[in-house]
Write an enzyme that holds these catalytic residues in place. Structure first.
Site, PDB file in Angstrom:
ATOM      1  N   GLY A  15     -13.927 -51.977 -32.586  1.00 60.83           N
ATOM      2  CA  GLY A  15     -14.309 -51.425 -31.286  1.00 60.83           C
ATOM      3  C   GLY A  15     -15.439 -52.211 -30.632  1.00 60.83           C
ATOM      4  CG  ASP A  35     -11.506 -57.872 -37.883  1.00 65.45           C
ATOM      5  OD1 ASP A  35     -12.392 -57.310 -37.199  1.00 65.45           O
ATOM      6  OD2 ASP A  35     -10.829 -57.262 -38.750  1.00 65.45           O
ATOM      7  CG  LEU A  50     -16.713 -59.462 -44.472  1.00 62.00           C
ATOM      8  CD1 LEU A  50     -17.500 -58.164 -44.272  1.00 62.00           C
ATOM      9  CD2 LEU A  50     -17.459 -60.637 -43.843  1.00 62.00           C
ATOM     10  N   GLY A  71     -17.120 -54.778 -41.296  1.00 64.31           N
ATOM     11  CA  GLY A  71     -17.417 -53.882 -42.401  1.00 64.31           C
ATOM     12  C   GLY A  71     -16.854 -52.510 -42.127  1.00 64.31           C
ATOM     13  CE1 TYR A 138     -21.439 -48.051 -41.489  1.00 70.26           C
ATOM     14  CE2 TYR A 138     -22.653 -46.147 -40.684  1.00 70.26           C
ATOM     15  CZ  TYR A 138     -22.119 -47.403 -40.465  1.00 70.26           C
ATOM     16  OH  TYR A 138     -22.257 -48.007 -39.244  1.00 70.26           O
ATOM     17  CE  LYS A 142     -23.660 -50.837 -41.064  1.00 71.87           C
ATOM     18  NZ  LYS A 142     -23.003 -52.118 -40.723  1.00 71.87           N
ATOM     19  NE  ARG A 176     -26.206 -38.517 -33.827  1.00 70.56           N
ATOM     20  CZ  ARG A 176     -25.457 -39.603 -33.863  1.00 70.56           C
ATOM     21  NH1 ARG A 176     -24.319 -39.678 -33.189  1.00 70.56           N
ATOM     22  NH2 ARG A 176     -25.828 -40.655 -34.570  1.00 70.56           N
TER      23      ARG A 176
HETATM   24  P1  NAI Z   1     -14.911 -50.832 -36.347  1.00 72.17           P
HETATM   25  O1  NAI Z   1     -14.566 -50.076 -37.579  1.00 72.17           O
HETATM   26  O2  NAI Z   1     -14.186 -50.532 -35.093  1.00 72.17           O
HETATM   27  O3  NAI Z   1     -14.781 -52.399 -36.620  1.00 72.17           O
HETATM   28  C1  NAI Z   1     -15.117 -53.002 -37.839  1.00 72.17           C
HETATM   29  C2  NAI Z   1     -14.233 -54.223 -38.014  1.00 72.17           C
HETATM   30  O4  NAI Z   1     -14.585 -54.832 -39.255  1.00 72.17           O
HETATM   31  C3  NAI Z   1     -12.732 -53.893 -38.067  1.00 72.17           C
HETATM   32  O5  NAI Z   1     -12.022 -54.657 -37.126  1.00 72.17           O
HETATM   33  C4  NAI Z   1     -12.335 -54.247 -39.481  1.00 72.17           C
HETATM   34  O6  NAI Z   1     -11.027 -54.780 -39.587  1.00 72.17           O
HETATM   35  C5  NAI Z   1     -13.394 -55.266 -39.864  1.00 72.17           C
HETATM   36  N1  NAI Z   1     -13.599 -55.295 -41.314  1.00 72.17           N
HETATM   37  C6  NAI Z   1     -13.813 -54.237 -42.126  1.00 72.17           C
HETATM   38  N2  NAI Z   1     -13.916 -54.649 -43.392  1.00 72.17           N
HETATM   39  C7  NAI Z   1     -13.771 -55.996 -43.380  1.00 72.17           C
HETATM   40  C8  NAI Z   1     -13.768 -56.988 -44.384  1.00 72.17           C
HETATM   41  N3  NAI Z   1     -13.926 -56.676 -45.677  1.00 72.17           N
HETATM   42  N4  NAI Z   1     -13.570 -58.266 -44.028  1.00 72.17           N
HETATM   43  C9  NAI Z   1     -13.398 -58.598 -42.713  1.00 72.17           C
HETATM   44  N5  NAI Z   1     -13.379 -57.700 -41.720  1.00 72.17           N
HETATM   45  C10 NAI Z   1     -13.573 -56.410 -42.052  1.00 72.17           C
HETATM   46  O7  NAI Z   1     -16.485 -50.624 -36.144  1.00 72.17           O
HETATM   47  P2  NAI Z   1     -17.340 -50.850 -34.828  1.00 72.17           P
HETATM   48  O8  NAI Z   1     -17.581 -49.554 -34.181  1.00 72.17           O
HETATM   49  O9  NAI Z   1     -16.767 -51.951 -34.054  1.00 72.17           O
HETATM   50  O10 NAI Z   1     -18.738 -51.304 -35.454  1.00 72.17           O
HETATM   51  C11 NAI Z   1     -19.010 -52.664 -35.703  1.00 72.17           C
HETATM   52  C12 NAI Z   1     -20.248 -52.767 -36.601  1.00 72.17           C
HETATM   53  O11 NAI Z   1     -21.345 -52.149 -35.966  1.00 72.17           O
HETATM   54  C13 NAI Z   1     -20.078 -52.108 -37.951  1.00 72.17           C
HETATM   55  O12 NAI Z   1     -20.759 -52.873 -38.911  1.00 72.17           O
HETATM   56  C14 NAI Z   1     -20.759 -50.764 -37.767  1.00 72.17           C
HETATM   57  O13 NAI Z   1     -21.260 -50.283 -38.998  1.00 72.17           O
HETATM   58  C15 NAI Z   1     -21.874 -51.135 -36.812  1.00 72.17           C
HETATM   59  N6  NAI Z   1     -22.291 -50.011 -36.009  1.00 72.17           N
HETATM   60  C16 NAI Z   1     -21.501 -49.574 -34.966  1.00 72.17           C
HETATM   61  C17 NAI Z   1     -21.897 -48.531 -34.175  1.00 72.17           C
HETATM   62  C18 NAI Z   1     -21.103 -48.110 -32.991  1.00 72.17           C
HETATM   63  O14 NAI Z   1     -21.583 -47.244 -32.249  1.00 72.17           O
HETATM   64  N7  NAI Z   1     -19.930 -48.673 -32.716  1.00 72.17           N
HETATM   65  C19 NAI Z   1     -23.145 -47.796 -34.472  1.00 72.17           C
HETATM   66  C20 NAI Z   1     -23.903 -48.337 -35.569  1.00 72.17           C
HETATM   67  C21 NAI Z   1     -23.489 -49.412 -36.293  1.00 72.17           C
HETATM   68  C1  15L Z   2     -22.271 -45.634 -36.676  1.00 69.73           C
HETATM   69  O1  15L Z   2     -22.961 -46.254 -37.473  1.00 69.73           O
HETATM   70  C2  15L Z   2     -20.803 -45.763 -36.638  1.00 69.73           C
HETATM   71  O2  15L Z   2     -20.376 -47.054 -37.014  1.00 69.73           O
HETATM   72  C3  15L Z   2     -20.216 -45.407 -35.288  1.00 69.73           C
HETATM   73  O3  15L Z   2     -18.813 -45.267 -35.423  1.00 69.73           O
HETATM   74  C4  15L Z   2     -20.816 -44.109 -34.748  1.00 69.73           C
HETATM   75  O4  15L Z   2     -20.453 -43.064 -35.582  1.00 69.73           O
HETATM   76  C5  15L Z   2     -22.326 -44.244 -34.690  1.00 69.73           C
HETATM   77  O5  15L Z   2     -22.871 -44.690 -35.915  1.00 69.73           O
HETATM   78  C6  15L Z   2     -23.021 -42.937 -34.337  1.00 69.73           C
HETATM   79  O6  15L Z   2     -23.939 -42.531 -35.039  1.00 69.73           O
HETATM   80  O7  15L Z   2     -22.655 -42.336 -33.318  1.00 69.73           O
END
Ligand code: NAI
Ligand code: 15L
Length: 269
Positions: A15, A35, A50, A71, A138, A142, A176
């Site tokens: 995303g 990815d 990864l 991740g 999770y 981090k 929130r």
């Molecule tokens: P997401 O779940 O949509 O995307 C994560 C991507 O990482 C996926 O495309 C997945 O295929 C890839 N992935 C997972 N495991 C993998 C591996 N072993 N090797 C290679 N690729 C792998 O998550 P999103 O929302 O895009 O978040 C991206 C990052 O930001 C994550 O690390 C998440 O923890 C962090 N994050 C996101 C937040 C948000 O509001 N979207 C909030 C806080 C942190």
């Molecule tokens: C995160 O760390 C998650 O990756 C995201 O999907 C949301 O849940 C976000 O935190 C959140 O706290 O809203």
């Protein structure tokens, strides 16, 4: 540090990765995508896990910086978190060290400190040096990523900005999120600042827009040159009408980490 040229974006199919693929080039960054899943509309993207250290080494070769988003992004079993977020992030830093990449932007999360009570009334904003209080395996991963970043700065001179992202989605979808939302455009502004600020060593920042209902302090992010332009407030009336004010009796509403505190998560968050 000069404006970065080529940036490896891990998690490019996710995303946030999809949003940043659109937005970061507008800040002057040329992206190389990675990815474990194919990236829609980008056949040139590197499809690698990864866990694959040879593929990571090749992927980071010649880039100026890495934005590490790949991740597991929600709670999962410890074994899954261990493989993707802990071992995977270590593998990526090792590849960066071996190939001489000098800068990483690490997608940390509010869930590294999810048990921190949210401010109420005149309480001060949550400071960036608030003690770690992970709310999940999770969130714990981090914390590990942030500590790994510190080790690779102290021992190997690789700089990192760890961004404790709140909620980065096109719109806030919960009460929130009015407090922790980071608009995609502000996300790109913050990642750009993190990629280009000089002398960051290892810096931890909160990642959100300049929300009227902000819960945390953005000082360390602003010190990088980040100037957020957005505020969740225009969404407040509708979300409050649908969901009501945060309820002090609901554990998902009392702490920064919201729904991650409960098992299973309480919706909406
Ligand atoms: P997401 O779940 O949509 O995307 C994560 C991507 O990482 C996926 O495309 C997945 O295929 C890839 N992935 C997972 N495991 C993998 C591996 N072993 N090797 C290679 N690729 C792998 O998550 P999103 O929302 O895009 O978040 C991206 C990052 O930001 C994550 O690390 C998440 O923890 C962090 N994050 C996101 C937040 C948000 O509001 N979207 C909030 C806080 C942190
Ligand atoms: C995160 O760390 C998650 O990756 C995201 O999907 C949301 O849940 C976000 O935190 C959140 O706290 O809203």
């Amino acid at each position: 540090m000069p404006a970065s040229r080529t940036v490896l974006l891990t998690g490019a199919a996710g995303g946030l990765g999809t949003l940043m693929r659109d937005l970061l080039p507008g800040h002057g960054h040329e992206l190389r995508l990675l990815d474990m899943r194919p990236v829609e509309g980008a056949p040139e993207a590197i499809v690698a896990d990864l866990a694959d250290r040879d593929a990571l080494r090749e992927a980071v070769r010649g880039v100026d910086a890495i934005v590490h988003l790949a991740g597991i992004s929600l709670e999962a079993s410890f074994d899954k978190i261990l493989a993707a977020n802990i071992q995977g992030t270590y593998n990526l830093y090792e590849a960066a060290r071996e190939e001489g990449v000098g800068r990483v932007v690490f997608a940390s999360s509010n869930h590294a400190v999810g048990y921190t009570p949210r401010p109420r009334g005149d309480d001060p904003l949550i400071p960036i040096d608030t003690p770690r209080r992970p709310d999940t395996f999770y969130g714990l991963s981090k914390c590990f990523g942030e500590d790994l970043a510190q080790l690779y700065w102290d021992k190997h001179g690789i700089e990192t900005v760890s961004v404790r992202i709140g909620s980065c989605f096109p719109e806030p979808t919960s009460v929130r999120m009015l407090s922790v939302w980071m608009s995609p455009a502000d996300g790109a502004r913050l990642f750009h600042a993190a990629l280009t600020a000089e002398g960051v060593g290892h810096t931890v920042v909160h990642g959100s827009s300049a929300n009227t209902r902000l819960w945390w302090d953005l000082t360390s992010a602003r010190a990088l040159g980040y100037a957020p332009q957005d505020d969740s407030e225009p969404y407040a009336e509708k979300l409050l009408a649908e969901q009501g004010e945060l309820d002090p009796g609901n554990p998902a509403h009392t702490c920064l980490g919201g729904p991650f505190l409960t098992d299973p998560p309480i919706w909406p968050y």
